[in-house]
Design a protein around this motif. Structure first.
Motif, PDB file in Angstrom:
ATOM      1  N   MET A 113       0.837  -1.161   0.000  1.00  0.00           N
ATOM      2  CA  MET A 113       0.000   0.000   0.000  1.00  0.00           C
ATOM      3  C   MET A 113       0.896   1.242   0.000  1.00  0.00           C
ATOM      4  N   LEU A 114       0.580   2.191  -0.870  1.00  0.00           N
ATOM      5  CA  LEU A 114       1.331   3.443  -0.972  1.00  0.00           C
ATOM      6  C   LEU A 114       0.438   4.590  -0.544  1.00  0.00           C
ATOM      7  N   ARG A 115       1.009   5.461   0.287  1.00  0.00           N
ATOM      8  CA  ARG A 115       0.306   6.671   0.703  1.00  0.00           C
ATOM      9  C   ARG A 115       1.233   7.852   0.465  1.00  0.00           C
ATOM     10  N   GLU A 116       0.763   8.827  -0.304  1.00  0.00           N
ATOM     11  CA  GLU A 116       1.529  10.047  -0.576  1.00  0.00           C
ATOM     12  C   GLU A 116       0.833  11.216   0.103  1.00  0.00           C
ATOM     13  N   VAL A 117       1.624  12.080   0.751  1.00  0.00           N
ATOM     14  CA  VAL A 117       1.083  13.242   1.447  1.00  0.00           C
ATOM     15  C   VAL A 117       1.907  14.458   1.054  1.00  0.00           C
ATOM     16  N   GLY A 118       1.241  15.536   0.699  1.00  0.00           N
ATOM     17  CA  GLY A 118       1.947  16.769   0.360  1.00  0.00           C
ATOM     18  C   GLY A 118       2.407  16.784  -1.087  1.00  0.00           C
ATOM     19  N   ASP A 119       3.134  17.839  -1.421  1.00  0.00           N
ATOM     20  CA  ASP A 119       3.603  18.081  -2.787  1.00  0.00           C
ATOM     21  C   ASP A 119       4.981  17.459  -2.991  1.00  0.00           C
ATOM     22  N   LEU A 120       5.003  16.217  -3.474  1.00  0.00           N
ATOM     23  CA  LEU A 120       6.283  15.525  -3.664  1.00  0.00           C
ATOM     24  C   LEU A 120       7.125  16.141  -4.777  1.00  0.00           C
ATOM     25  N   SER A 121       6.518  16.977  -5.626  1.00  0.00           N
ATOM     26  CA  SER A 121       7.294  17.639  -6.689  1.00  0.00           C
ATOM     27  C   SER A 121       8.262  18.672  -6.110  1.00  0.00           C
ATOM     28  N   ARG A 122       8.101  19.033  -4.836  1.00  0.00           N
ATOM     29  CA  ARG A 122       9.012  19.974  -4.168  1.00  0.00           C
ATOM     30  C   ARG A 122      10.348  19.339  -3.782  1.00  0.00           C
ATOM     31  N   VAL A 123      10.440  18.031  -3.867  1.00  0.00           N
ATOM     32  CA  VAL A 123      11.638  17.328  -3.408  1.00  0.00           C
ATOM     33  C   VAL A 123      12.761  17.530  -4.418  1.00  0.00           C
ATOM     34  N   PRO A 124      13.893  18.114  -3.983  1.00  0.00           N
ATOM     35  CA  PRO A 124      15.036  18.320  -4.889  1.00  0.00           C
ATOM     36  C   PRO A 124      15.583  16.988  -5.411  1.00  0.00           C
ATOM     37  N   ALA A 125      16.196  17.028  -6.575  1.00  0.00           N
ATOM     38  CA  ALA A 125      16.695  15.822  -7.242  1.00  0.00           C
ATOM     39  C   ALA A 125      17.625  15.001  -6.354  1.00  0.00           C
ATOM     40  N   VAL A 126      18.557  15.641  -5.659  1.00  0.00           N
ATOM     41  CA  VAL A 126      19.513  14.886  -4.838  1.00  0.00           C
ATOM     42  C   VAL A 126      18.793  14.164  -3.700  1.00  0.00           C
ATOM     43  N   VAL A 127      17.801  14.792  -3.098  1.00  0.00           N
ATOM     44  CA  VAL A 127      17.042  14.150  -2.022  1.00  0.00           C
ATOM     45  C   VAL A 127      16.178  13.039  -2.600  1.00  0.00           C
ATOM     46  N   SER A 128      15.572  13.290  -3.745  1.00  0.00           N
ATOM     47  CA  SER A 128      14.727  12.291  -4.405  1.00  0.00           C
ATOM     48  C   SER A 128      15.521  11.032  -4.739  1.00  0.00           C
ATOM     49  N   ARG A 129      16.715  11.208  -5.254  1.00  0.00           N
ATOM     50  CA  ARG A 129      17.565  10.068  -5.632  1.00  0.00           C
ATOM     51  C   ARG A 129      17.923   9.225  -4.407  1.00  0.00           C
ATOM     52  N   GLU A 130      18.319   9.874  -3.327  1.00  0.00           N
ATOM     53  CA  GLU A 130      18.683   9.125  -2.124  1.00  0.00           C
ATOM     54  C   GLU A 130      17.446   8.502  -1.477  1.00  0.00           C
ATOM     55  N   ALA A 131      16.319   9.207  -1.519  1.00  0.00           N
ATOM     56  CA  ALA A 131      15.068   8.661  -0.979  1.00  0.00           C
ATOM     57  C   ALA A 131      14.675   7.406  -1.746  1.00  0.00           C
ATOM     58  N   TYR A 132      14.840   7.440  -3.056  1.00  0.00           N
ATOM     59  CA  TYR A 132      14.529   6.276  -3.892  1.00  0.00           C
ATOM     60  C   TYR A 132      15.340   5.066  -3.431  1.00  0.00           C
ATOM     61  N   ARG A 133      16.629   5.257  -3.209  1.00  0.00           N
ATOM     62  CA  ARG A 133      17.507   4.155  -2.795  1.00  0.00           C
ATOM     63  C   ARG A 133      17.145   3.654  -1.398  1.00  0.00           C
ATOM     64  N   ILE A 134      16.789   4.572  -0.500  1.00  0.00           N
ATOM     65  CA  ILE A 134      16.385   4.184   0.853  1.00  0.00           C
ATOM     66  C   ILE A 134      15.105   3.350   0.789  1.00  0.00           C
ATOM     67  N   VAL A 135      14.121   3.818   0.028  1.00  0.00           N
ATOM     68  CA  VAL A 135      12.864   3.085  -0.113  1.00  0.00           C
ATOM     69  C   VAL A 135      13.107   1.737  -0.782  1.00  0.00           C
ATOM     70  N   GLN A 136      13.954   1.715  -1.797  1.00  0.00           N
ATOM     71  CA  GLN A 136      14.274   0.465  -2.486  1.00  0.00           C
ATOM     72  C   GLN A 136      14.823  -0.568  -1.503  1.00  0.00           C
ATOM     73  N   GLU A 137      15.769  -0.162  -0.676  1.00  0.00           N
ATOM     74  CA  GLU A 137      16.374  -1.079   0.297  1.00  0.00           C
ATOM     75  C   GLU A 137      15.360  -1.490   1.357  1.00  0.00           C
ATOM     76  N   ALA A 138      14.576  -0.532   1.849  1.00  0.00           N
ATOM     77  CA  ALA A 138      13.581  -0.838   2.877  1.00  0.00           C
ATOM     78  C   ALA A 138      12.533  -1.816   2.358  1.00  0.00           C
ATOM     79  N   LEU A 139      12.057  -1.610   1.130  1.00  0.00           N
ATOM     80  CA  LEU A 139      11.064  -2.524   0.545  1.00  0.00           C
ATOM     81  C   LEU A 139      11.663  -3.912   0.309  1.00  0.00           C
ATOM     82  N   THR A 140      12.892  -3.949  -0.172  1.00  0.00           N
ATOM     83  CA  THR A 140      13.562  -5.232  -0.392  1.00  0.00           C
ATOM     84  C   THR A 140      13.660  -6.005   0.918  1.00  0.00           C
TER      85      THR A 140
END
Length: 125
Positions: free
Chosen positions: A1-28
């Motif tokens: 289940m995915l829940r999004e809150v707020g304006d995720l388009s505000r997330v800068p590229a560098v934070v988005s990239r690291e967040a992606y990797r963190i989520v990837q590892e956490a989901l794995t």
């Protein structure tokens, strides 16, 4: 289940990239070591991106982690095993000057796992 809150388009590229990797590892890890549904929340709150990956479990933390309850898996043998686990997530969060909480949780369904990260949207020099 995915829940999004707020304006995720505000997330800068560098934070988005690291967040992606963190989520990837956490989901794995949730899929590999957990049991039951996995929930992901991504929220922009004020000047922070907050991520949370949880799973209710159903097995004991000791059984899922090779006898350990400190977030490290035991008994890995030979070759590359994928991501760098909790240590890799901690390093990514540290570089962005955020906070990470990862570890077993107790619920009616059993022992699950939770990874929660707070990543500042701006660097604080």
């Amino acid at each position: 289940m995915l829940r999004e809150v707020g304006d995720l388009s505000r997330v800068p590229a560098v934070v988005s990239r690291e967040a992606y990797r963190i989520v990837q590892e956490a989901l794995t890890n949730a899929i590999k070591h957990g049991h039951g549904p996995v929930r992901l929340t991504a929220a922009v709150e004020g000047d922070d991106l907050r991520l949370e990956v949880t799973n209710d479990g159903g097995r004991s933390a000791r059984a899922r982690t090779g006898g350990r309850t400190d977030g490290r898996t035991g008994g890995q043998t030979g070759g590359r095993t994928g991501g760098r686990g909790v240590a890799g997530m901690r390093e990514r969060v540290r570089l962005l000057r955020g906070e990470l909480d990862a570890g077993p949780t107790e619920s009616a369904a059993g022992t699950g796992w939770r990874v929660a990260a707070r990543l500042p949207l701006r660097s604080h020099s």
